[in-house]
Design a protein around this motif. Structure first.
Motif, PDB file in Angstrom:
ATOM      1  N   ILE A 146       0.882  -1.166   0.000  1.00  0.00           N
ATOM      2  CA  ILE A 146       0.000   0.000   0.000  1.00  0.00           C
ATOM      3  C   ILE A 146       0.918   1.214   0.000  1.00  0.00           C
ATOM      4  N   ASP A 147       0.951   1.951  -1.104  1.00  0.00           N
ATOM      5  CA  ASP A 147       2.003   2.950  -1.317  1.00  0.00           C
ATOM      6  C   ASP A 147       1.611   4.383  -0.966  1.00  0.00           C
ATOM      7  N   ILE A 148       0.445   4.586  -0.357  1.00  0.00           N
ATOM      8  CA  ILE A 148      -0.015   5.960  -0.150  1.00  0.00           C
ATOM      9  C   ILE A 148       0.842   6.736   0.850  1.00  0.00           C
ATOM     10  N   TYR A 149       1.620   6.043   1.694  1.00  0.00           N
ATOM     11  CA  TYR A 149       2.453   6.741   2.682  1.00  0.00           C
ATOM     12  C   TYR A 149       3.804   7.169   2.121  1.00  0.00           C
ATOM     13  N   LEU A 150       4.130   6.782   0.905  1.00  0.00           N
ATOM     14  CA  LEU A 150       5.440   7.113   0.354  1.00  0.00           C
ATOM     15  C   LEU A 150       5.616   8.611   0.155  1.00  0.00           C
ATOM     16  N   GLY A 151       4.513   9.320   0.002  1.00  0.00           N
ATOM     17  CA  GLY A 151       4.588  10.775  -0.151  1.00  0.00           C
ATOM     18  C   GLY A 151       4.459  11.528   1.152  1.00  0.00           C
ATOM     19  N   GLY A 152       4.408  10.819   2.278  1.00  0.00           N
ATOM     20  CA  GLY A 152       4.256  11.476   3.574  1.00  0.00           C
ATOM     21  C   GLY A 152       3.000  10.987   4.278  1.00  0.00           C
ATOM     22  N   PRO A 153       2.509  11.721   5.282  1.00  0.00           N
ATOM     23  CA  PRO A 153       1.301  11.311   6.004  1.00  0.00           C
ATOM     24  C   PRO A 153       0.138  11.104   5.036  1.00  0.00           C
ATOM     25  N   ALA A 154      -0.684  10.112   5.334  1.00  0.00           N
ATOM     26  CA  ALA A 154      -1.788   9.781   4.441  1.00  0.00           C
ATOM     27  C   ALA A 154      -2.989   9.334   5.266  1.00  0.00           C
ATOM     28  N   GLU A 158      -8.122   5.350   4.041  1.00  0.00           N
ATOM     29  CA  GLU A 158      -7.838   4.835   2.698  1.00  0.00           C
ATOM     30  C   GLU A 158      -6.923   3.619   2.768  1.00  0.00           C
ATOM     31  N   ALA A 159      -5.912   3.685   3.635  1.00  0.00           N
ATOM     32  CA  ALA A 159      -4.987   2.558   3.760  1.00  0.00           C
ATOM     33  C   ALA A 159      -5.713   1.304   4.223  1.00  0.00           C
ATOM     34  N   VAL A 160      -6.588   1.449   5.207  1.00  0.00           N
ATOM     35  CA  VAL A 160      -7.348   0.305   5.713  1.00  0.00           C
ATOM     36  C   VAL A 160      -8.280  -0.232   4.630  1.00  0.00           C
ATOM     37  N   ALA A 161      -8.936   0.668   3.913  1.00  0.00           N
ATOM     38  CA  ALA A 161      -9.852   0.230   2.855  1.00  0.00           C
ATOM     39  C   ALA A 161      -9.110  -0.541   1.774  1.00  0.00           C
ATOM     40  N   ARG A 162      -7.937  -0.020   1.371  1.00  0.00           N
ATOM     41  CA  ARG A 162      -7.134  -0.742   0.385  1.00  0.00           C
ATOM     42  C   ARG A 162      -6.690  -2.092   0.944  1.00  0.00           C
ATOM     43  N   GLY A 163      -6.198  -2.086   2.164  1.00  0.00           N
ATOM     44  CA  GLY A 163      -5.723  -3.327   2.762  1.00  0.00           C
ATOM     45  C   GLY A 163      -6.794  -4.387   2.833  1.00  0.00           C
ATOM     46  N   ARG A 164      -7.987  -4.002   3.241  1.00  0.00           N
ATOM     47  CA  ARG A 164      -9.081  -4.971   3.333  1.00  0.00           C
ATOM     48  C   ARG A 164      -9.429  -5.540   1.958  1.00  0.00           C
ATOM     49  N   ARG A 165      -9.456  -4.678   0.950  1.00  0.00           N
ATOM     50  CA  ARG A 165      -9.776  -5.154  -0.401  1.00  0.00           C
ATOM     51  C   ARG A 165      -8.709  -6.117  -0.904  1.00  0.00           C
ATOM     52  N   TYR A 166      -7.456  -5.812  -0.595  1.00  0.00           N
ATOM     53  CA  TYR A 166      -6.373  -6.676  -1.068  1.00  0.00           C
ATOM     54  C   TYR A 166      -6.409  -8.026  -0.368  1.00  0.00           C
ATOM     55  N   LEU A 167      -6.699  -8.019   0.915  1.00  0.00           N
ATOM     56  CA  LEU A 167      -6.809  -9.278   1.648  1.00  0.00           C
ATOM     57  C   LEU A 167      -7.989 -10.103   1.129  1.00  0.00           C
ATOM     58  N   GLU A 168      -9.114  -9.448   0.867  1.00  0.00           N
ATOM     59  CA  GLU A 168     -10.279 -10.142   0.325  1.00  0.00           C
ATOM     60  C   GLU A 168      -9.992 -10.726  -1.052  1.00  0.00           C
ATOM     61  N   ALA A 169      -9.083 -10.049  -1.792  1.00  0.00           N
ATOM     62  CA  ALA A 169      -8.734 -10.513  -3.141  1.00  0.00           C
ATOM     63  C   ALA A 169      -7.759 -11.682  -3.122  1.00  0.00           C
ATOM     64  N   GLY A 170      -7.221 -11.988  -1.948  1.00  0.00           N
ATOM     65  CA  GLY A 170      -6.327 -13.137  -1.851  1.00  0.00           C
ATOM     66  C   GLY A 170      -4.941 -12.857  -1.329  1.00  0.00           C
ATOM     67  N   ALA A 171      -4.627 -11.596  -1.023  1.00  0.00           N
ATOM     68  CA  ALA A 171      -3.321 -11.288  -0.442  1.00  0.00           C
ATOM     69  C   ALA A 171      -3.197 -11.936   0.935  1.00  0.00           C
ATOM     70  N   ASP A 172      -1.976 -12.331   1.283  1.00  0.00           N
ATOM     71  CA  ASP A 172      -1.715 -12.922   2.599  1.00  0.00           C
ATOM     72  C   ASP A 172      -1.338 -11.880   3.636  1.00  0.00           C
ATOM     73  N   CYS A 173      -0.796 -10.751   3.170  1.00  0.00           N
ATOM     74  CA  CYS A 173      -0.250  -9.731   4.069  1.00  0.00           C
ATOM     75  C   CYS A 173      -0.343  -8.408   3.328  1.00  0.00           C
ATOM     76  N   VAL A 174      -0.473  -7.310   4.065  1.00  0.00           N
ATOM     77  CA  VAL A 174      -0.457  -5.989   3.440  1.00  0.00           C
ATOM     78  C   VAL A 174       0.726  -5.191   3.979  1.00  0.00           C
ATOM     79  N   TYR A 175       1.241  -4.312   3.132  1.00  0.00           N
ATOM     80  CA  TYR A 175       2.524  -3.665   3.385  1.00  0.00           C
ATOM     81  C   TYR A 175       2.394  -2.154   3.167  1.00  0.00           C
ATOM     82  N   PRO A 176       1.973  -1.410   4.197  1.00  0.00           N
ATOM     83  CA  PRO A 176       1.866   0.042   4.072  1.00  0.00           C
ATOM     84  C   PRO A 176       3.253   0.692   4.167  1.00  0.00           C
ATOM     85  N   ILE A 177       4.017   0.555   3.112  1.00  0.00           N
ATOM     86  CA  ILE A 177       5.409   1.014   3.111  1.00  0.00           C
ATOM     87  C   ILE A 177       5.463   2.526   3.351  1.00  0.00           C
ATOM     88  N   GLY A 178       6.363   2.931   4.221  1.00  0.00           N
ATOM     89  CA  GLY A 178       6.495   4.342   4.551  1.00  0.00           C
ATOM     90  C   GLY A 178       5.771   4.742   5.817  1.00  0.00           C
TER      91      GLY A 178
END
Length: 246
Positions: A146-154, A158-178
């Protein structure tokens, strides 16, 4: 080397007892991590790119990247997970097949575009992840960045919403880099509903603290390679000056 499967790597993602990954860039660094006793080996795409003579951001030809991953997998007797950016424009089925051929049982996949860093629509990214999962079955551990933090605070929302969608899609882990703020990490871990990977960088909390707040995986990215390169520069400067570098 012994063949390892994705279930071994998946089982290492334990909230509160995180999988620690000092990312590698070639066979020698992979051997060093293995010999230090780490239970898995992860590559850094940025570090591998630099070693191969390319810039980060999918500038490395996919054949060269996969060959580098294969050399790493060949010399270690632990599961290997590969940072493959956004998949080098491969179709999901081909990406899954190329990773399996290289000996990787895990991968990182980014949700921003190479170059400008534009975020991919979360629905589009979730569809991509679902297609990779369908192609790989259970034979691949998918770490969804999840790359939204690469530009600073985010926005955590949105990060949680993306993470949940990715996990539901089959991801094993989410990575909010930054993401580095302790309170934000704790809140995201509590809300996203799955294992969370945090990028360790200078000035962050120590590993024990990240474990306490429920992190399941800690990556060091290109940091180990950057530190090694800086050491090599200092060594070569001593040689240039006529000093004993050792």
């Amino acid at each position: 080397m012994t063949t390892h499967d994705a279930s071994e790597l998946r089982a290492l993602h334990v909230p509160g007892s995180p999988l620690v990954l000092p990312n590698v860039w070639d066979a020698a660094s992979a051997r060093a991590v293995h010999e230090a006793g780490f239970p898995a080996v992860a590559t850094s795409s940025a570090a591998v790119a630099r070693v191969l003579g390319y810039d980060d951001g999918e500038q490395t030809p996919v054949g060269e990247m996969m060959a580098a991953i294969a050399r790493i997998a060949r010399v270690v007797d632990v599961p290997v997970t590969a940072d493959v950016e956004r998949g080098y424009r491969l179709k999901p089925a081909e990406l899954a097949a190329r990773l399996a051929e290289a000996g990787a049982v895990g991968c990182n996949l980014e949700d921003s575009l190479a170059g400008g860093g534009e975020m991919v629509d979360p629905g589009e990214q979730a569809e991509f992840l679902a297609e990779v999962r369908a192609a790989a079955g259970d034979a691949l551990v998918i770490n969804a960045r999840i790359d939204i933090y690469l530009g600073g605070p985010a926005s955590r929302q949105e990060a949680v919403a993306r993470g949940r969608r990715y996990l539901e899609a089959g991801a094993d882990c989410v990575y909010p880099i930054g993401l580095g703020d302790e309170d934000e990490i704790r809140a995201l871990v509590g809300e996203v509903g799955g294992p969370v990977n945090i990028y360790f960088r200078p000035g962050m909390h120590d590993l024990a603290r990240l474990a306490e707040i429920g992190v399941a995986r800690v990556s060091f990215g290109s940091g180990p390679h950057e530190a090694t390169y800086a050491y090599a520069q200092s060594l070569f400067e001593k040689v240039r000056q006529g000093h004993d570098p050792f």
